[in-house]
Write an enzyme that holds these catalytic residues in place. Structure first.
Site, PDB file in Angstrom:
ATOM      1  N   THR A 167       0.851  -1.186   0.000  1.00  0.00           N
ATOM      2  CA  THR A 167       0.000   0.000   0.000  1.00  0.00           C
ATOM      3  C   THR A 167       0.885   1.232   0.000  1.00  0.00           C
ATOM      4  O   THR A 167       1.821   1.334   0.799  1.00  0.00           O
ATOM      5  CB  THR A 167      -0.915   0.021   1.238  1.00  0.00           C
ATOM      6  OG1 THR A 167      -1.765  -1.122   1.198  1.00  0.00           O
ATOM      7  CG2 THR A 167      -1.779   1.279   1.256  1.00  0.00           C
TER       8      THR A 167
ATOM      9  N   ASP B 251      10.557  10.867  -9.732  1.00  0.00           N
ATOM     10  CA  ASP B 251      10.422  10.223  -8.419  1.00  0.00           C
ATOM     11  C   ASP B 251      11.343   9.006  -8.328  1.00  0.00           C
ATOM     12  O   ASP B 251      10.922   7.909  -7.977  1.00  0.00           O
ATOM     13  CB  ASP B 251       8.969   9.810  -8.178  1.00  0.00           C
ATOM     14  CG  ASP B 251       8.692   9.474  -6.715  1.00  0.00           C
ATOM     15  OD1 ASP B 251       9.539   9.792  -5.852  1.00  0.00           O
ATOM     16  OD2 ASP B 251       7.631   8.881  -6.436  1.00  0.00           O
TER      17      ASP B 251
END
Length: 517
Positions: free
Chosen positions: A259, A370
Protein backbone atom coordinates in the site's frame (compact mmCIF):
# COMPACT_ATOMS: atom_id res chain seq x y z
CA UNK A 1 6.38 -0.79 -4.89
CA UNK A 2 6.56 2.70 -3.44
CA UNK A 3 4.36 5.75 -3.58
CA UNK A 4 3.99 6.34 -7.28
CA UNK A 5 3.72 4.15 -10.46
CA UNK A 6 5.26 1.74 -13.27
CA UNK A 7 6.49 0.60 -16.93
CA UNK A 8 9.37 -0.21 -19.59
CA UNK A 9 12.14 0.98 -22.33
CA UNK A 10 15.58 0.67 -24.25
CA UNK A 11 19.40 1.76 -23.95
CA UNK A 12 22.32 3.07 -26.00
CA UNK A 13 24.95 0.54 -26.99
CA UNK A 14 28.26 1.11 -25.28
CA UNK A 15 31.34 0.69 -27.33
CA UNK A 16 33.77 -2.13 -26.76
CA UNK A 17 37.28 -0.78 -26.76
CA UNK A 18 40.39 -2.87 -26.86
CA UNK A 19 40.06 -6.28 -25.25
CA UNK A 20 38.23 -7.49 -22.26
CA UNK A 21 38.32 -10.08 -19.53
CA UNK A 22 36.45 -10.36 -16.29
CA UNK A 23 35.20 -8.59 -13.17
CA UNK A 24 38.15 -7.36 -11.12
CA UNK A 25 38.98 -3.94 -9.87
CA UNK A 26 41.02 -1.07 -11.10
CA UNK A 27 40.23 2.17 -9.32
CA UNK A 28 37.33 3.64 -11.22
CA UNK A 29 38.48 7.10 -10.32
CA UNK A 30 41.68 6.51 -12.33
CA UNK A 31 39.73 5.99 -15.54
CA UNK A 32 36.92 8.53 -15.37
CA UNK A 33 36.88 12.29 -15.10
CA UNK A 34 34.16 14.85 -14.51
CA UNK A 35 31.58 14.52 -17.25
CA UNK A 36 31.32 17.39 -19.77
CA UNK A 37 27.55 17.74 -19.70
CA UNK A 38 25.99 17.85 -23.12
CA UNK A 39 23.15 20.09 -24.21
CA UNK A 40 19.95 18.25 -24.97
CA UNK A 41 16.78 18.90 -26.90
CA UNK A 42 13.42 18.81 -25.17
CA UNK A 43 11.40 16.77 -27.64
CA UNK A 44 10.58 13.13 -27.06
CA UNK A 45 10.25 10.65 -29.86
CA UNK A 46 10.40 7.15 -28.36
CA UNK A 47 10.48 4.20 -30.72
CA UNK A 48 9.03 0.78 -29.97
CA UNK A 49 11.66 -1.91 -29.78
CA UNK A 50 11.54 -5.28 -31.47
CA UNK A 51 13.72 -8.34 -32.00
CA UNK A 52 17.02 -7.64 -33.76
CA UNK A 53 15.81 -8.82 -37.15
CA UNK A 54 12.68 -6.66 -37.01
CA UNK A 55 14.11 -3.37 -38.24
CA UNK A 56 11.70 -1.84 -40.73
CA UNK A 57 14.03 -2.63 -43.61
CA UNK A 58 14.37 -6.22 -42.48
CA UNK A 59 10.63 -6.62 -42.02
CA UNK A 60 10.09 -5.50 -45.58
CA UNK A 61 12.74 -7.87 -46.84
CA UNK A 62 11.18 -10.78 -44.96
CA UNK A 63 7.91 -10.41 -46.82
CA UNK A 64 9.42 -8.94 -49.97
CA UNK A 65 11.73 -11.88 -50.63
CA UNK A 66 9.25 -14.56 -49.65
CA UNK A 67 11.17 -15.56 -46.51
CA UNK A 68 8.03 -16.04 -44.45
CA UNK A 69 8.73 -19.29 -42.61
CA UNK A 70 9.53 -18.62 -38.97
CA UNK A 71 10.28 -20.90 -36.03
CA UNK A 72 9.16 -20.57 -32.39
CA UNK A 73 11.96 -19.81 -29.93
CA UNK A 74 9.85 -20.52 -26.82
CA UNK A 75 6.60 -22.16 -25.78
CA UNK A 76 3.60 -19.85 -25.67
CA UNK A 77 0.10 -20.37 -24.24
CA UNK A 78 -2.65 -18.35 -25.94
CA UNK A 79 -4.08 -15.56 -23.78
CA UNK A 80 -7.02 -14.64 -25.99
CA UNK A 81 -9.12 -16.32 -28.65
CA UNK A 82 -7.09 -14.49 -31.31
CA UNK A 83 -3.71 -15.89 -30.18
CA UNK A 84 -2.01 -19.11 -31.22
CA UNK A 85 -0.75 -21.60 -28.66
CA UNK A 86 2.55 -23.05 -29.82
CA UNK A 87 5.62 -24.96 -28.67
CA UNK A 88 9.30 -24.26 -29.13
CA UNK A 89 10.43 -25.37 -32.58
CA UNK A 90 6.99 -25.07 -34.20
CA UNK A 91 7.07 -23.43 -37.63
CA UNK A 92 4.82 -20.71 -39.04
CA UNK A 93 3.93 -18.98 -42.23
CA UNK A 94 3.83 -15.26 -41.39
CA UNK A 95 0.72 -13.74 -42.95
CA UNK A 96 1.01 -10.17 -41.70
CA UNK A 97 4.00 -8.54 -40.04
CA UNK A 98 3.07 -4.88 -40.46
CA UNK A 99 2.86 -4.33 -36.68
CA UNK A 100 5.97 -4.64 -34.53
CA UNK A 101 4.66 -6.49 -31.50
CA UNK A 102 2.18 -9.15 -32.71
CA UNK A 103 2.16 -10.92 -36.06
CA UNK A 104 -0.57 -12.86 -37.77
CA UNK A 105 0.69 -16.37 -38.51
CA UNK A 106 -0.45 -19.82 -39.64
CA UNK A 107 0.99 -22.87 -37.90
CA UNK A 108 2.46 -25.34 -40.39
CA UNK A 109 1.70 -28.24 -38.03
CA UNK A 110 -1.88 -27.47 -36.97
CA UNK A 111 -2.99 -25.22 -39.83
CA UNK A 112 -4.52 -22.80 -37.31
CA UNK A 113 -4.24 -19.03 -37.79
CA UNK A 114 -3.76 -16.42 -35.07
CA UNK A 115 -1.42 -13.88 -33.55
CA UNK A 116 2.04 -14.66 -32.18
CA UNK A 117 4.37 -12.36 -30.19
CA UNK A 118 7.01 -11.17 -32.64
CA UNK A 119 9.85 -11.55 -30.14
CA UNK A 120 9.03 -15.26 -29.72
CA UNK A 121 9.81 -16.22 -33.33
CA UNK A 122 12.71 -15.92 -35.77
CA UNK A 123 13.35 -16.76 -39.44
CA UNK A 124 13.91 -20.50 -39.77
CA UNK A 125 17.57 -21.53 -40.22
CA UNK A 126 18.73 -18.00 -39.38
CA UNK A 127 21.28 -17.10 -36.73
CA UNK A 128 18.43 -15.52 -34.74
CA UNK A 129 16.87 -18.96 -34.36
CA UNK A 130 19.93 -20.41 -32.63
CA UNK A 131 19.71 -20.96 -28.86
CA UNK A 132 23.12 -19.40 -28.34
CA UNK A 133 22.32 -16.19 -30.24
CA UNK A 134 21.37 -13.32 -27.93
CA UNK A 135 21.26 -10.52 -30.49
CA UNK A 136 21.78 -6.93 -29.49
CA UNK A 137 22.75 -7.18 -25.83
CA UNK A 138 25.64 -5.34 -24.23
CA UNK A 139 28.89 -6.84 -23.02
CA UNK A 140 27.78 -6.17 -19.45
CA UNK A 141 24.45 -7.94 -19.90
CA UNK A 142 26.26 -10.87 -21.50
CA UNK A 143 28.40 -11.13 -18.37
CA UNK A 144 25.38 -10.90 -16.08
CA UNK A 145 23.56 -13.67 -17.90
CA UNK A 146 26.53 -16.02 -18.19
CA UNK A 147 27.40 -15.58 -14.50
CA UNK A 148 23.86 -16.54 -13.47
CA UNK A 149 23.46 -19.76 -11.48
CA UNK A 150 23.13 -22.88 -13.61
CA UNK A 151 25.63 -21.98 -16.32
CA UNK A 152 28.70 -24.29 -16.36
CA UNK A 153 32.24 -23.47 -17.38
CA UNK A 154 32.22 -23.15 -21.16
CA UNK A 155 28.67 -21.79 -21.30
CA UNK A 156 28.56 -19.25 -24.10
CA UNK A 157 26.52 -16.85 -26.15
CA UNK A 158 27.00 -14.87 -29.33
CA UNK A 159 25.84 -11.28 -29.61
CA UNK A 160 26.02 -8.46 -32.11
CA UNK A 161 29.29 -6.56 -32.07
CA UNK A 162 28.86 -3.17 -30.46
CA UNK A 163 31.58 -1.62 -32.61
CA UNK A 164 31.64 -3.41 -35.98
CA UNK A 165 28.53 -3.58 -38.15
CA UNK A 166 27.80 -7.11 -39.35
CA UNK A 167 30.27 -8.72 -36.93
CA UNK A 168 29.67 -10.63 -33.70
CA UNK A 169 31.18 -11.24 -30.28
CA UNK A 170 31.56 -14.60 -28.52
CA UNK A 171 31.28 -14.52 -24.71
CA UNK A 172 32.37 -17.57 -22.68
CA UNK A 173 32.14 -18.41 -18.98
CA UNK A 174 35.53 -19.50 -17.64
CA UNK A 175 37.02 -20.35 -14.25
CA UNK A 176 40.43 -20.38 -12.61
CA UNK A 177 41.74 -20.53 -9.06
CA UNK A 178 42.76 -16.88 -8.93
CA UNK A 179 39.64 -15.25 -10.34
CA UNK A 180 36.95 -17.87 -9.91
CA UNK A 181 34.09 -17.56 -12.41
CA UNK A 182 34.61 -14.84 -15.00
CA UNK A 183 33.76 -14.07 -18.62
CA UNK A 184 36.05 -13.92 -21.63
CA UNK A 185 35.06 -12.22 -24.89
CA UNK A 186 36.28 -12.88 -28.44
CA UNK A 187 35.62 -10.90 -31.58
CA UNK A 188 34.12 -12.87 -34.48
CA UNK A 189 35.33 -11.04 -37.55
CA UNK A 190 33.77 -11.15 -41.00
CA UNK A 191 35.79 -11.86 -44.13
CA UNK A 192 35.39 -9.53 -47.12
CA UNK A 193 34.49 -12.48 -49.35
CA UNK A 194 32.12 -14.00 -46.80
CA UNK A 195 32.77 -16.24 -43.85
CA UNK A 196 33.79 -15.69 -40.24
CA UNK A 197 36.79 -16.23 -38.00
CA UNK A 198 38.19 -15.63 -34.54
CA UNK A 199 41.71 -16.46 -35.59
CA UNK A 200 42.76 -16.42 -39.24
CA UNK A 201 43.97 -20.02 -39.20
CA UNK A 202 40.41 -21.27 -38.62
CA UNK A 203 37.84 -19.75 -41.00
CA UNK A 204 34.21 -20.81 -41.44
CA UNK A 205 31.41 -20.23 -43.93
CA UNK A 206 28.89 -19.40 -41.20
CA UNK A 207 28.75 -18.53 -37.52
CA UNK A 208 26.92 -21.83 -36.99
CA UNK A 209 29.92 -23.70 -38.45
CA UNK A 210 32.24 -21.72 -36.19
CA UNK A 211 30.22 -22.67 -33.11
CA UNK A 212 30.16 -26.36 -34.08
CA UNK A 213 33.95 -26.32 -34.45
CA UNK A 214 34.62 -24.76 -31.05
CA UNK A 215 32.16 -27.13 -29.36
CA UNK A 216 34.41 -29.98 -30.50
CA UNK A 217 37.79 -28.39 -29.73
CA UNK A 218 38.75 -25.19 -27.92
CA UNK A 219 41.46 -24.50 -30.55
CA UNK A 220 42.96 -21.50 -28.75
CA UNK A 221 39.88 -20.34 -26.83
CA UNK A 222 39.99 -20.22 -23.05
CA UNK A 223 37.68 -23.26 -22.83
CA UNK A 224 35.66 -25.62 -25.00
CA UNK A 225 32.15 -24.32 -25.75
CA UNK A 226 29.93 -26.59 -23.65
CA UNK A 227 26.36 -25.27 -23.72
CA UNK A 228 24.39 -22.19 -24.74
CA UNK A 229 23.84 -19.70 -21.93
CA UNK A 230 20.59 -20.34 -20.08
CA UNK A 231 17.90 -17.89 -21.11
CA UNK A 232 14.75 -16.74 -19.38
CA UNK A 233 11.64 -16.56 -21.53
CA UNK A 234 11.22 -12.86 -22.37
CA UNK A 235 8.19 -10.73 -21.65
CA UNK A 236 5.89 -10.36 -24.62
CA UNK A 237 5.61 -6.84 -26.02
CA UNK A 238 2.20 -6.10 -24.54
CA UNK A 239 -0.35 -8.56 -23.17
CA UNK A 240 -1.88 -9.36 -26.56
CA UNK A 241 -2.70 -7.65 -29.82
CA UNK A 242 -4.79 -4.52 -29.16
CA UNK A 243 -4.88 -5.20 -25.38
CA UNK A 244 -4.18 -1.65 -24.18
CA UNK A 245 -7.27 -0.04 -22.65
CA UNK A 246 -8.76 -3.09 -21.02
CA UNK A 247 -11.97 -3.94 -19.18
CA UNK A 248 -11.67 -3.83 -15.39
CA UNK A 249 -13.43 -7.20 -15.22
CA UNK A 250 -10.57 -8.82 -17.16
CA UNK A 251 -8.29 -8.28 -14.14
CA UNK A 252 -8.48 -10.46 -11.03
CA UNK A 253 -6.77 -8.90 -8.00
CA UNK A 254 -5.30 -11.98 -6.32
CA UNK A 255 -3.08 -10.72 -3.51
CA UNK A 256 -2.24 -7.29 -2.12
CA UNK A 257 1.52 -6.72 -2.33
CA UNK A 258 1.70 -3.29 -0.76
CA UNK A 259 0.00 0.00 0.00
CA UNK A 260 1.37 3.39 -1.01
CA UNK A 261 0.34 7.00 -0.57
CA UNK A 262 -1.98 6.96 -3.56
CA UNK A 263 -3.19 3.40 -3.86
CA UNK A 264 -2.43 -0.29 -3.58
CA UNK A 265 -0.26 -2.72 -5.52
CA UNK A 266 -1.62 -6.18 -6.29
CA UNK A 267 -0.49 -9.43 -7.80
CA UNK A 268 -3.16 -10.00 -10.40
CA UNK A 269 -4.21 -12.19 -13.31
CA UNK A 270 -5.29 -10.82 -16.68
CA UNK A 271 -7.86 -12.73 -18.71
CA UNK A 272 -7.45 -15.82 -16.49
CA UNK A 273 -4.09 -16.40 -18.17
CA UNK A 274 -1.29 -13.97 -17.37
CA UNK A 275 0.35 -12.99 -14.08
CA UNK A 276 0.66 -9.20 -13.80
CA UNK A 277 1.23 -6.45 -11.24
CA UNK A 278 -1.65 -4.01 -10.83
CA UNK A 279 -1.44 -0.56 -9.26
CA UNK A 280 -4.88 0.69 -8.25
CA UNK A 281 -5.07 4.46 -7.69
CA UNK A 282 -7.37 6.13 -5.23
CA UNK A 283 -10.08 8.19 -6.99
CA UNK A 284 -8.99 11.82 -7.33
CA UNK A 285 -5.26 11.02 -7.38
CA UNK A 286 -4.97 12.26 -10.96
CA UNK A 287 -7.12 13.21 -13.93
CA UNK A 288 -8.06 10.12 -15.98
CA UNK A 289 -7.68 12.17 -19.17
CA UNK A 290 -4.21 13.43 -18.23
CA UNK A 291 -3.19 9.94 -17.14
CA UNK A 292 -4.28 8.35 -20.41
CA UNK A 293 -2.37 10.96 -22.43
CA UNK A 294 0.79 10.31 -20.42
CA UNK A 295 0.30 6.54 -20.58
CA UNK A 296 0.21 6.70 -24.38
CA UNK A 297 3.78 8.04 -24.23
CA UNK A 298 4.82 5.71 -21.43
CA UNK A 299 3.89 2.59 -23.36
CA UNK A 300 6.32 3.56 -26.15
CA UNK A 301 9.23 3.67 -23.72
CA UNK A 302 10.69 0.18 -23.79
CA UNK A 303 13.94 -1.01 -22.34
CA UNK A 304 15.17 -4.09 -20.50
CA UNK A 305 15.75 -1.98 -17.40
CA UNK A 306 12.28 -0.41 -17.30
CA UNK A 307 9.19 -2.20 -16.06
CA UNK A 308 6.94 -2.76 -19.05
CA UNK A 309 3.57 -1.04 -19.01
CA UNK A 310 1.12 -3.63 -20.33
CA UNK A 311 -2.30 -2.02 -20.15
CA UNK A 312 -4.52 0.47 -18.32
CA UNK A 313 -8.03 0.85 -17.00
CA UNK A 314 -8.47 4.55 -17.68
CA UNK A 315 -11.70 5.18 -15.75
CA UNK A 316 -11.54 5.72 -11.99
CA UNK A 317 -10.34 3.94 -10.04
CA UNK A 318 -7.44 3.86 -12.49
CA UNK A 319 -5.59 0.55 -12.89
CA UNK A 320 -2.00 0.45 -14.14
CA UNK A 321 -1.09 -3.05 -15.33
CA UNK A 322 2.61 -3.95 -15.62
CA UNK A 323 4.92 -6.92 -15.72
CA UNK A 324 5.32 -8.64 -12.35
CA UNK A 325 8.72 -8.55 -10.61
CA UNK A 326 9.02 -11.37 -8.10
CA UNK A 327 11.07 -9.64 -5.36
CA UNK A 328 9.14 -6.37 -5.23
CA UNK A 329 10.69 -3.00 -4.54
CA UNK A 330 14.44 -2.54 -4.18
CA UNK A 331 13.85 -0.80 -0.85
CA UNK A 332 12.02 -3.79 0.63
CA UNK A 333 14.51 -6.19 -0.94
CA UNK A 334 17.49 -4.41 0.65
CA UNK A 335 15.88 -4.61 4.08
CA UNK A 336 15.07 -8.30 3.66
CA UNK A 337 17.60 -10.97 4.64
CA UNK A 338 18.45 -11.86 1.04
CA UNK A 339 19.13 -8.26 0.05
CA UNK A 340 20.78 -7.32 3.32
CA UNK A 341 23.56 -9.85 2.66
CA UNK A 342 24.49 -8.43 -0.75
CA UNK A 343 28.12 -7.42 -1.21
CA UNK A 344 29.44 -4.23 -2.82
CA UNK A 345 29.85 -5.72 -6.35
CA UNK A 346 26.17 -6.73 -6.33
CA UNK A 347 25.09 -3.30 -5.13
CA UNK A 348 27.19 -1.48 -7.72
CA UNK A 349 25.82 -3.74 -10.46
CA UNK A 350 22.25 -2.98 -9.38
CA UNK A 351 23.09 0.73 -9.49
CA UNK A 352 24.55 0.26 -12.98
CA UNK A 353 21.31 -1.34 -14.15
CA UNK A 354 19.28 1.61 -12.87
CA UNK A 355 21.72 4.01 -14.54
CA UNK A 356 21.32 2.08 -17.80
CA UNK A 357 17.55 2.46 -17.72
CA UNK A 358 17.86 6.14 -16.83
CA UNK A 359 20.40 6.67 -19.63
CA UNK A 360 17.74 5.40 -22.02
CA UNK A 361 15.19 7.82 -20.56
CA UNK A 362 17.81 10.55 -20.88
CA UNK A 363 18.12 9.81 -24.59
CA UNK A 364 14.35 9.78 -24.90
CA UNK A 365 14.13 13.18 -23.15
CA UNK A 366 11.81 11.71 -20.53
CA UNK A 367 11.92 12.69 -16.85
CA UNK A 368 11.17 10.27 -14.01
CA UNK A 369 10.54 12.81 -11.21
CA UNK A 370 10.42 10.22 -8.42
CA UNK A 371 13.58 8.12 -8.68
CA UNK A 372 14.29 6.21 -5.45
CA UNK A 373 14.72 2.65 -4.23
CA UNK A 374 10.98 2.31 -3.54
CA UNK A 375 10.36 2.79 -7.27
CA UNK A 376 12.91 0.24 -8.49
CA UNK A 377 11.71 -3.36 -8.77
CA UNK A 378 13.83 -6.50 -8.42
CA UNK A 379 13.41 -9.78 -10.30
CA UNK A 380 15.24 -13.08 -10.71
CA UNK A 381 19.06 -12.97 -10.85
CA UNK A 382 19.07 -9.50 -9.21
CA UNK A 383 17.65 -7.87 -12.32
CA UNK A 384 16.56 -4.31 -11.53
CA UNK A 385 13.95 -2.32 -13.45
CA UNK A 386 12.74 1.24 -13.07
CA UNK A 387 9.07 1.72 -12.26
CA UNK A 388 6.65 4.59 -11.71
CA UNK A 389 8.34 7.05 -14.07
CA UNK A 390 6.57 10.16 -15.29
CA UNK A 391 3.43 9.85 -13.21
CA UNK A 392 4.47 12.02 -10.26
CA UNK A 393 3.68 15.21 -12.19
CA UNK A 394 0.05 14.11 -12.66
CA UNK A 395 -0.75 13.85 -8.94
CA UNK A 396 -3.25 16.47 -7.79
CA UNK A 397 -3.22 15.70 -4.05
CA UNK A 398 -2.48 18.85 -1.96
CA UNK A 399 -0.26 16.78 0.30
CA UNK A 400 2.02 16.03 -2.66
CA UNK A 401 3.61 19.45 -2.35
CA UNK A 402 7.25 20.22 -1.55
CA UNK A 403 6.46 23.19 0.67
CA UNK A 404 4.02 21.68 3.17
CA UNK A 405 2.90 18.28 1.89
CA UNK A 406 3.82 15.20 3.86
CA UNK A 407 3.73 12.88 0.83
CA UNK A 408 6.33 14.67 -1.28
CA UNK A 409 9.74 12.87 -1.39
CA UNK A 410 11.80 15.91 -0.35
CA UNK A 411 14.84 13.88 0.65
CA UNK A 412 15.24 12.53 -2.89
CA UNK A 413 14.41 15.74 -4.76
CA UNK A 414 16.91 18.21 -6.20
CA UNK A 415 16.64 21.70 -4.65
CA UNK A 416 15.67 23.42 -7.93
CA UNK A 417 12.85 20.91 -8.35
CA UNK A 418 11.63 21.09 -4.75
CA UNK A 419 11.81 24.90 -4.51
CA UNK A 420 10.89 26.01 -8.02
CA UNK A 421 9.35 22.98 -9.73
CA UNK A 422 12.22 22.72 -12.24
CA UNK A 423 12.20 18.99 -12.96
CA UNK A 424 14.74 17.91 -15.58
CA UNK A 425 16.93 14.92 -16.32
CA UNK A 426 19.49 16.64 -14.09
CA UNK A 427 17.09 16.61 -11.15
CA UNK A 428 16.74 12.87 -11.78
CA UNK A 429 20.55 12.65 -11.58
CA UNK A 430 20.41 14.23 -8.11
CA UNK A 431 17.81 11.65 -7.05
CA UNK A 432 20.01 8.87 -8.40
CA UNK A 433 22.79 10.00 -6.07
CA UNK A 434 20.40 9.66 -3.13
CA UNK A 435 19.39 6.21 -4.42
CA UNK A 436 23.08 5.22 -4.33
CA UNK A 437 23.10 5.94 -0.59
CA UNK A 438 20.03 3.73 -0.16
CA UNK A 439 21.88 0.89 -1.88
CA UNK A 440 25.09 1.26 0.11
CA UNK A 441 23.24 1.54 3.45
CA UNK A 442 20.81 -1.31 2.61
CA UNK A 443 17.72 0.87 2.65
CA UNK A 444 18.45 3.49 5.30
CA UNK A 445 16.31 6.63 5.02
CA UNK A 446 18.43 9.48 3.56
CA UNK A 447 19.56 12.32 5.84
CA UNK A 448 19.03 10.35 9.07
CA UNK A 449 17.91 12.49 11.99
CA UNK A 450 16.73 15.37 9.78
CA UNK A 451 13.15 16.26 8.87
CA UNK A 452 12.06 17.45 5.43
CA UNK A 453 12.23 21.16 6.30
CA UNK A 454 15.76 20.81 7.69
CA UNK A 455 16.88 18.86 4.63
CA UNK A 456 15.55 21.49 2.24
CA UNK A 457 17.19 24.33 4.17
CA UNK A 458 20.54 22.56 4.51
CA UNK A 459 20.72 21.28 0.94
CA UNK A 460 19.93 24.73 -0.44
CA UNK A 461 23.10 25.93 1.28
CA UNK A 462 25.29 23.17 -0.13
CA UNK A 463 25.01 20.47 2.53
CA UNK A 464 25.81 16.90 1.41
CA UNK A 465 25.26 13.70 3.36
CA UNK A 466 28.60 12.38 4.63
CA UNK A 467 30.13 9.28 3.09
CA UNK A 468 28.10 6.25 4.24
CA UNK A 469 29.94 3.60 6.28
CA UNK A 470 31.62 1.06 4.01
CA UNK A 471 31.27 3.21 0.90
CA UNK A 472 34.43 3.50 -1.24
CA UNK A 473 35.70 7.06 -1.59
CA UNK A 474 35.56 6.85 -5.40
CA UNK A 475 31.85 5.97 -5.26
CA UNK A 476 31.11 8.75 -2.77
CA UNK A 477 32.85 11.24 -5.07
CA UNK A 478 30.36 10.30 -7.79
CA UNK A 479 27.49 10.84 -5.35
CA UNK A 480 28.84 14.30 -4.64
CA UNK A 481 28.98 15.05 -8.37
CA UNK A 482 25.26 14.23 -8.64
CA UNK A 483 24.53 16.70 -5.80
CA UNK A 484 26.13 19.78 -7.33
CA UNK A 485 23.84 22.78 -6.93
CA UNK A 486 24.25 23.80 -10.56
CA UNK A 487 22.27 21.15 -12.50
CA UNK A 488 24.46 21.52 -15.57
CA UNK A 489 27.51 20.48 -13.56
CA UNK A 490 25.97 17.11 -12.68
CA UNK A 491 27.04 14.09 -14.74
CA UNK A 492 24.87 12.49 -17.39
CA UNK A 493 23.31 9.08 -16.87
CA UNK A 494 25.36 7.84 -19.81
CA UNK A 495 28.49 8.70 -17.85
CA UNK A 496 27.11 7.19 -14.63
CA UNK A 497 26.25 3.96 -16.44
CA UNK A 498 29.79 3.70 -17.85
CA UNK A 499 31.39 4.48 -14.51
CA UNK A 500 29.35 1.92 -12.59
CA UNK A 501 29.51 -0.83 -15.20
CA UNK A 502 33.30 -0.59 -15.29
CA UNK A 503 33.79 -0.05 -11.56
CA UNK A 504 35.11 -3.57 -10.99
CA UNK A 505 36.49 -4.20 -14.48
CA UNK A 506 40.04 -5.51 -14.59
CA UNK A 507 42.91 -3.98 -16.49
CA UNK A 508 42.86 -6.91 -18.92
CA UNK A 509 41.96 -6.08 -22.52
CA UNK A 510 38.24 -6.20 -23.30
CA UNK A 511 38.67 -8.85 -25.99
CA UNK A 512 40.90 -11.89 -25.86
CA UNK A 513 43.18 -12.75 -28.79
CA UNK A 514 41.85 -15.71 -30.73
CA UNK A 515 45.02 -17.74 -30.29
CA UNK A 516 45.04 -17.44 -26.49
CA UNK A 517 45.85 -20.75 -24.82
Amino acid sequence: MGCVFCKKLEPAPKEDVGLEGDFRSQGAEERYYPDPTQGRSSSISPQPISPAFLNVGNIRSVSGTGVTIFVALYDYEARTGDDLTFTKGEKFHILNNTEYDWWEARSLSSGRTGYVPSNYVAPVDSIQAEEWYFGKISRKDAERQLLSDGNPQGAFLIRESETTKGAYSLSIRDWDQNRGDHIKHYKIRKLDMGGYYITTRAQFESVQDLVRHYMEVNDGLCYLLTAPCMVMKPQTLGLAKDAWEIDRNSIALDRRLGTGCFGDVWLGTWNCSTKVAVKTLKPGTMSPKAFLEEAQIMKLLRHDKLVQLYAVVSEEPIYIVTEFMCYGSLLDFLKDRKGHNLMLPNLVDMAAQVAEGMAYMERMNYIHRDLRAANILVGEHLICKIADFGLARLIVDDEYNPQQGTKFPIKWTAPEAALFGRFTVKSDVWSFGILLTELITKGRVPYPGMNNREVLEQVEHGYHMPCPPGCPVSLYEVMEQTWRLDPEERPTFEYLQSFLEDYFTSTEPQYQPGDQT
